[in-house]
Design a protein around this motif. Structure first.
Motif, PDB file in Angstrom:
ATOM      1  N   TYR A 227       0.832  -1.201   0.000  1.00  5.77           N
ATOM      2  CA  TYR A 227       0.000   0.000   0.000  1.00  5.77           C
ATOM      3  C   TYR A 227       0.871   1.257   0.000  1.00  5.77           C
ATOM      4  CZ  TYR A 227      -3.644   3.351   1.121  1.00  5.77           C
ATOM      5  OH  TYR A 227      -4.504   4.429   1.059  1.00  5.77           O
ATOM      6  N   ALA A 228       1.922   1.247   0.807  1.00  6.07           N
ATOM      7  CA  ALA A 228       2.802   2.420   0.868  1.00  6.07           C
ATOM      8  C   ALA A 228       3.442   2.707  -0.479  1.00  6.07           C
ATOM      9  CB  ALA A 228       3.875   2.209   1.938  1.00  6.07           C
ATOM     10  N   ALA A 229       3.724   1.654  -1.258  1.00  6.72           N
ATOM     11  CA  ALA A 229       4.308   1.848  -2.576  1.00  6.72           C
ATOM     12  C   ALA A 229       3.279   2.302  -3.596  1.00  6.72           C
ATOM     13  CB  ALA A 229       4.975   0.555  -3.043  1.00  6.72           C
ATOM     14  N   GLN A 230       2.064   1.783  -3.514  1.00  6.71           N
ATOM     15  CA  GLN A 230       1.032   2.141  -4.480  1.00  6.71           C
ATOM     16  C   GLN A 230       0.391   3.494  -4.184  1.00  6.71           C
ATOM     17  OE1 GLN A 230      -1.453  -1.501  -4.230  1.00  6.71           O
ATOM     18  NE2 GLN A 230      -1.179  -1.629  -6.435  1.00  6.71           N
ATOM     19  N   PHE A 231       0.243   3.813  -2.893  1.00  3.47           N
ATOM     20  CA  PHE A 231      -0.498   5.013  -2.491  1.00  3.47           C
ATOM     21  C   PHE A 231       0.293   5.840  -1.476  1.00  3.47           C
ATOM     22  CE2 PHE A 231      -3.531   1.663  -3.540  1.00  3.47           C
ATOM     23  CZ  PHE A 231      -4.353   2.288  -4.467  1.00  3.47           C
ATOM     24  N   PRO A 232       1.501   6.240  -1.800  1.00  2.00           N
ATOM     25  CA  PRO A 232       2.323   6.937  -0.802  1.00  2.00           C
ATOM     26  C   PRO A 232       1.685   8.213  -0.275  1.00  2.00           C
ATOM     27  CG  PRO A 232       3.260   7.181  -3.011  1.00  2.00           C
ATOM     28  CD  PRO A 232       2.191   6.136  -3.101  1.00  2.00           C
ATOM     29  N   GLY A 233       0.915   8.891  -1.098  1.00  2.00           N
ATOM     30  CA  GLY A 233       0.268  10.122  -0.662  1.00  2.00           C
ATOM     31  C   GLY A 233      -0.929   9.909   0.240  1.00  2.00           C
ATOM     32  N   LYS A 234      -1.347   8.671   0.407  1.00  2.25           N
ATOM     33  CA  LYS A 234      -2.509   8.350   1.234  1.00  2.25           C
ATOM     34  C   LYS A 234      -2.122   7.677   2.548  1.00  2.25           C
ATOM     35  CE  LYS A 234      -5.425   9.865  -1.834  1.00  2.25           C
ATOM     36  NZ  LYS A 234      -6.198  11.118  -1.579  1.00  2.25           N
ATOM     37  N   VAL A 235      -0.826   7.575   2.835  1.00  5.64           N
ATOM     38  CA  VAL A 235      -0.370   6.912   4.061  1.00  5.64           C
ATOM     39  C   VAL A 235      -0.463   7.870   5.236  1.00  5.64           C
ATOM     40  CG1 VAL A 235       1.628   5.919   5.236  1.00  5.64           C
ATOM     41  CG2 VAL A 235       1.145   5.299   2.859  1.00  5.64           C
ATOM     42  N   GLY A 236      -1.160   7.423   6.296  1.00  2.18           N
ATOM     43  CA  GLY A 236      -1.203   8.164   7.542  1.00  2.18           C
ATOM     44  C   GLY A 236      -0.211   7.566   8.522  1.00  2.18           C
ATOM     45  N   ARG A 237      -0.710   6.995   9.624  1.00  2.00           N
ATOM     46  CA  ARG A 237       0.146   6.320  10.601  1.00  2.00           C
ATOM     47  C   ARG A 237       0.058   4.820  10.348  1.00  2.00           C
ATOM     48  NH1 ARG A 237      -1.906  10.143  15.679  1.00  2.00           N
ATOM     49  NH2 ARG A 237      -0.972  12.065  14.808  1.00  2.00           N
ATOM     50  N   LEU A 238       1.190   4.233  10.017  1.00  6.24           N
ATOM     51  CA  LEU A 238       1.217   2.856   9.546  1.00  6.24           C
ATOM     52  C   LEU A 238       2.200   2.057  10.394  1.00  6.24           C
ATOM     53  CD1 LEU A 238       1.171   1.864   5.812  1.00  6.24           C
ATOM     54  CD2 LEU A 238       2.818   0.774   7.319  1.00  6.24           C
ATOM     55  N   VAL A 239       1.726   0.910  10.919  1.00  8.05           N
ATOM     56  CA  VAL A 239       2.542   0.037  11.769  1.00  8.05           C
ATOM     57  C   VAL A 239       2.579  -1.353  11.161  1.00  8.05           C
ATOM     58  CG1 VAL A 239       2.870  -0.972  14.056  1.00  8.05           C
ATOM     59  CG2 VAL A 239       1.901   1.338  13.830  1.00  8.05           C
ATOM     60  N   LEU A 240       3.783  -1.924  11.069  1.00  9.27           N
ATOM     61  CA  LEU A 240       3.983  -3.278  10.565  1.00  9.27           C
ATOM     62  C   LEU A 240       4.633  -4.103  11.665  1.00  9.27           C
ATOM     63  CD1 LEU A 240       5.507  -2.343   7.065  1.00  9.27           C
ATOM     64  CD2 LEU A 240       3.083  -2.460   7.736  1.00  9.27           C
ATOM     65  N   ASP A 241       3.952  -5.139  12.146  1.00 11.51           N
ATOM     66  CA  ASP A 241       4.411  -5.946  13.281  1.00 11.51           C
ATOM     67  C   ASP A 241       4.584  -7.398  12.845  1.00 11.51           C
ATOM     68  OD1 ASP A 241       4.916  -7.131  15.716  1.00 11.51           O
ATOM     69  OD2 ASP A 241       2.994  -6.642  16.623  1.00 11.51           O
ATOM     70  N   GLY A 242       5.821  -7.922  13.001  1.00 10.02           N
ATOM     71  CA  GLY A 242       6.126  -9.269  12.512  1.00 10.02           C
ATOM     72  C   GLY A 242       6.405  -9.189  11.026  1.00 10.02           C
ATOM     73  N   VAL A 243       7.465  -8.466  10.648  1.00  7.60           N
ATOM     74  CA  VAL A 243       7.631  -7.977   9.278  1.00  7.60           C
ATOM     75  C   VAL A 243       8.008  -9.095   8.310  1.00  7.60           C
ATOM     76  CG1 VAL A 243       8.831  -6.305   7.830  1.00  7.60           C
ATOM     77  CG2 VAL A 243       8.286  -5.731  10.210  1.00  7.60           C
ATOM     78  N   ASP A 244       7.245  -9.157   7.229  1.00 13.19           N
ATOM     79  CA  ASP A 244       7.423 -10.150   6.174  1.00 13.19           C
ATOM     80  C   ASP A 244       8.541  -9.713   5.229  1.00 13.19           C
ATOM     81  OD1 ASP A 244       6.931 -12.390   4.662  1.00 13.19           O
ATOM     82  OD2 ASP A 244       4.859 -11.874   4.179  1.00 13.19           O
ATOM     83  N   THR A 245       9.057 -10.658   4.463  1.00 13.96           N
ATOM     84  CA  THR A 245      10.032 -10.339   3.436  1.00 13.96           C
ATOM     85  C   THR A 245       9.334  -9.815   2.183  1.00 13.96           C
ATOM     86  OG1 THR A 245      11.816 -11.211   2.055  1.00 13.96           O
ATOM     87  CG2 THR A 245      10.009 -12.710   2.571  1.00 13.96           C
ATOM     88  N   LEU A 246      10.009  -8.947   1.462  1.00 12.77           N
ATOM     89  CA  LEU A 246       9.503  -8.442   0.185  1.00 12.77           C
ATOM     90  C   LEU A 246      10.289  -9.005  -0.992  1.00 12.77           C
ATOM     91  CD1 LEU A 246       9.067  -4.665   1.114  1.00 12.77           C
ATOM     92  CD2 LEU A 246       7.301  -6.441   1.095  1.00 12.77           C
ATOM     93  N   THR A 247      11.355  -9.711  -0.717  1.00 15.68           N
ATOM     94  CA  THR A 247      12.273 -10.093  -1.791  1.00 15.68           C
ATOM     95  C   THR A 247      12.585 -11.579  -1.860  1.00 15.68           C
ATOM     96  OG1 THR A 247      14.157  -9.597  -0.339  1.00 15.68           O
ATOM     97  CG2 THR A 247      13.405  -7.830  -1.807  1.00 15.68           C
ATOM     98  N   GLU A 248      12.536 -12.304  -0.771  1.00 15.40           N
ATOM     99  CA  GLU A 248      12.951 -13.703  -0.816  1.00 15.40           C
ATOM    100  C   GLU A 248      11.948 -14.557  -1.588  1.00 15.40           C
ATOM    101  OE1 GLU A 248      13.954 -15.526   2.859  1.00 15.40           O
ATOM    102  OE2 GLU A 248      15.760 -14.323   3.140  1.00 15.40           O
ATOM    103  N   PRO A 249      12.426 -15.447  -2.463  1.00 13.43           N
ATOM    104  CA  PRO A 249      11.523 -16.381  -3.152  1.00 13.43           C
ATOM    105  C   PRO A 249      10.823 -17.286  -2.150  1.00 13.43           C
ATOM    106  CG  PRO A 249      13.711 -16.351  -4.167  1.00 13.43           C
ATOM    107  CD  PRO A 249      13.824 -15.603  -2.870  1.00 13.43           C
ATOM    108  N   LEU A 250       9.714 -17.862  -2.573  1.00 11.40           N
ATOM    109  CA  LEU A 250       8.949 -18.727  -1.682  1.00 11.40           C
ATOM    110  C   LEU A 250       9.791 -19.882  -1.150  1.00 11.40           C
ATOM    111  CD1 LEU A 250       5.387 -19.069  -3.267  1.00 11.40           C
ATOM    112  CD2 LEU A 250       6.008 -18.009  -1.090  1.00 11.40           C
ATOM    113  N   ALA A 251      10.685 -20.410  -1.983  1.00  3.88           N
ATOM    114  CA  ALA A 251      11.504 -21.542  -1.519  1.00  3.88           C
ATOM    115  C   ALA A 251      12.375 -21.142  -0.333  1.00  3.88           C
ATOM    116  CB  ALA A 251      12.379 -22.066  -2.657  1.00  3.88           C
ATOM    117  N   GLU A 252      12.918 -19.926  -0.365  1.00  2.00           N
ATOM    118  CA  GLU A 252      13.732 -19.458   0.748  1.00  2.00           C
ATOM    119  C   GLU A 252      12.870 -19.131   1.960  1.00  2.00           C
ATOM    120  OE1 GLU A 252      17.021 -19.555   0.796  1.00  2.00           O
ATOM    121  OE2 GLU A 252      16.849 -20.467  -1.191  1.00  2.00           O
ATOM    122  N   GLN A 253      11.690 -18.563   1.716  1.00  2.00           N
ATOM    123  CA  GLN A 253      10.772 -18.287   2.817  1.00  2.00           C
ATOM    124  C   GLN A 253      10.392 -19.577   3.533  1.00  2.00           C
ATOM    125  OE1 GLN A 253       7.407 -15.683   1.925  1.00  2.00           O
ATOM    126  NE2 GLN A 253       8.464 -14.968   0.093  1.00  2.00           N
ATOM    127  N   GLY A 254      10.190 -20.642   2.756  1.00  2.00           N
ATOM    128  CA  GLY A 254       9.813 -21.912   3.357  1.00  2.00           C
ATOM    129  C   GLY A 254      10.892 -22.471   4.261  1.00  2.00           C
TER     130      GLY A 254
END
Length: 524
Positions: A227-254
């Protein structure tokens, strides 16, 4: 990955294609009605939620429910719509807007989670309506299902699979993918985080907020980052808890997930064997070996269940994995495993599983909200795979899988003799599905938003702390990291320090210093 809070505790092409469409939504514009630059979304952004008392005997009296309508395909908004289920607790103090929650998964139904976990979030009602939703394909919002496809996928990697010639297994995976498409209907082609983020912006507008205030757990952090990447101008107060990866392939995530769950299991066994009631005895090493033997034994000889199927070792691995998300569940897990070992009673341990072992043979292809009793039993795992596959562009060929399967299987089993096969099966379930989007890997970085708070927990079995650091670095200078030196999956519900700092940011805009920490609150 599913975030379990304290009380109990993937696919289609991008719907909006082309640089023009992405630029439009990336700018956060509600519609492109006048300049012809993209599809006209005006009618969706003109909605207001009509809130009313939630139906159902288990729904809290002060919880209100509603719905919003979104396009099935954002590239062709006239080609069909979906309804998304919403719920809220109204602000008790002076209202400054809403804060939207996502509890993780992917595949976790937000409405039921908010209904059962209200006490965790009541502090936020001092300034906000607290809102949750069932994302597309989840819960009452056009739920996806694989029918018996999940059983076929599990059979593709059973103990008899010939890793040097896995043709039969690959055919089972292809059949499983076809079963998921057949049982899920049109929504399956338009599922995934890129579309869920667009839905989130429609929700923001429908609840009357100029900017999105958001608290996302586990997978919900991926949704928040997109959401922050698609709608940066619409971000208010945003909290991410237990942060996921954005780059690792599924095999590495597994692999990371299997390793984290194995560490959590070993911690549980150490704790259990200090109790004379532990069903595995008092020797931790012998107990770990017993768990491995139990999983393998159940895979060979499943225990019959009252649901008409068999409870397998892979079912047990999934159930234990869910229970390990929170130390508060360990006493219940110990008793459930005792019931299984001593009496062959699977009911308690099945209660930890995200889905039952029998799947109703129904097709629920609805654009409107479905009734609670019509949500398929396998919706959570089916949605989890649908979203994860939709978000991942990697699709190894049959030849590549044939070459790599032996090495992958050995790597996963080395990471965890209990959870390795279970996690590898999840990864392989993307075989036979359309290639996922590359938007998350390529576009979600260096976001230009107000400061956002990222919480990473050192002992998290599902989202390793290094993902918090890596994602913060990828998101750029907007990311502020809070280091929770505790255990368990996510910090908000288990660490008072984290809870206090998150609420202070959401309610008052008070951010902790980047890199500050919360001490462990674990007490043996």
């Amino acid at each position: 990955m599913v975030a379990k809070l304290s009380r109990r505790s993937a696919v289609p092409c991008r719907a909006l294609t082309g640089a023009v469409g992405l630029a439009l939504l990336g700018a956060g514009l509600p519609a492109a009605a006048s300049d012809g630059a993209g599809p006209d979304l005006t009618r969706f952004y003109a909605q207001k939620v009509a809130w009313s008392r939630c139906d159902g005997p288990d729904m809290p009296a002060d919880l209100e429910c509603g719905r919003v309508t979104v396009p099935l395909d954002y590239a062709r908004p006239g080609a069909g719509t979906l309804d998304l289920a919403l719920a809220r607790y109204r602000a008790t103090g002076k209202k400054r807007g809403s804060v939207v929650l996502n509890f993780g998964g992917p595949g976790g139904p937000g409405v039921n989670e908010l209904a059962s976990g209200a006490k965790e979030f009541m502090g936020l009602t001092n300034g906000y309506d607290v809102v949750a939703f069932d994302p597309r394909g989840v819960g009452r919002s056009s739920p996806v299902s694989c029918g018996n496809g999940s059983e076929e996928a599990a059979a593709a990697l059973d103990a008899d699979t010939d890793v040097s010639d896995p043709k039969a297994g690959l055919e089972l995976l292809r059949k499983a993918a076809a079963a998921c498409a057949r049982n899920s209907g049109p929504v399956l082609r338009h599922i995934g985080t890129v579309n869920a983020s667009r839905d989130l912006d429609v929700i923001r507008q429908a609840v009357g907020d100029r900017k999105l205030n958001y608290l996302g757990f586990s997978y919900g952090t991926r949704l928040g980052a997109v959401y922050a990447a698609q709608f940066p101008g619409k971000v208010g107060r945003l909290v991410l808890d237990g942060v996921d990866t954005l780059t690792e392939p599924l095999a590495e995530q597994g692999v990371a997930g299997a390793e984290g769950q194995q560490r959590a299991l070993e911690d549980f066994i150490t704790w259990c064997t200090e109790d004379v009631a532990c069903p595995f005895g008092q020797d931790p090493r012998a107990a770990r070996e017993q768990v491995v033997r139990l999983v393998r034994s159940l895979d060979r000889n499943p225990v019959p269940t009252g649901l008409g199927g068999g409870f397998t070792g892979q079912d047990l691995a999934g159930a234990i994995g869910q229970a390990l998300y929170s130390r508060r569940l360990w006493p219940s897990l110990e008793r459930a495993l005792a019931d299984l070992l001593e009496d062959g009673d699977t009911r308690a341990v099945m209660g930890f599983a995200s889905a039952g072992t029998a799947v109703p043979a129904r097709k629920a292809h609805h654009s409107g909200l479905v009734d609670e009793e019509d949500v398929p039993v396998d919706n959570l795992p089916a949605a989890l795979m649908a979203v994860n596959c939709a978000d991942d562009p990697d699709r190894p060929t049959a030849g590549r899988i044939t070459r790599d399967l032996g090495r992958l299987r050995a790597r996963y089993e080395e990471a965890s003799p209990v959870f390795g096969r279970y996690r590898l099966t999840e990864v392989l379930m993307c075989y036979g599905r359309p290639r996922g989007t590359d938007f998350i890997r390529e576009e979600v970085h260096d976001v230009r938003t107000p400061k956002m708070l990222l919480v990473g927990t050192r002992g998290d079995p599902a989202t390793p702390y290094r993902w918090t650091v890596e994602t913060a670095r990828r998101l750029g200078s907007s990311a502020v990291v809070l280091d929770n030196r505790g255990e368990g999956h996510t910090g908000y519900a288990s660490a008072e320090c984290v809870h206090r700092k998150v609420d202070a940011f959401l309610l008052y805009g008070s951010l902790p210093a980047d890199g500050s920490s919360c001490a462990s609150e674990h007490d043996d």
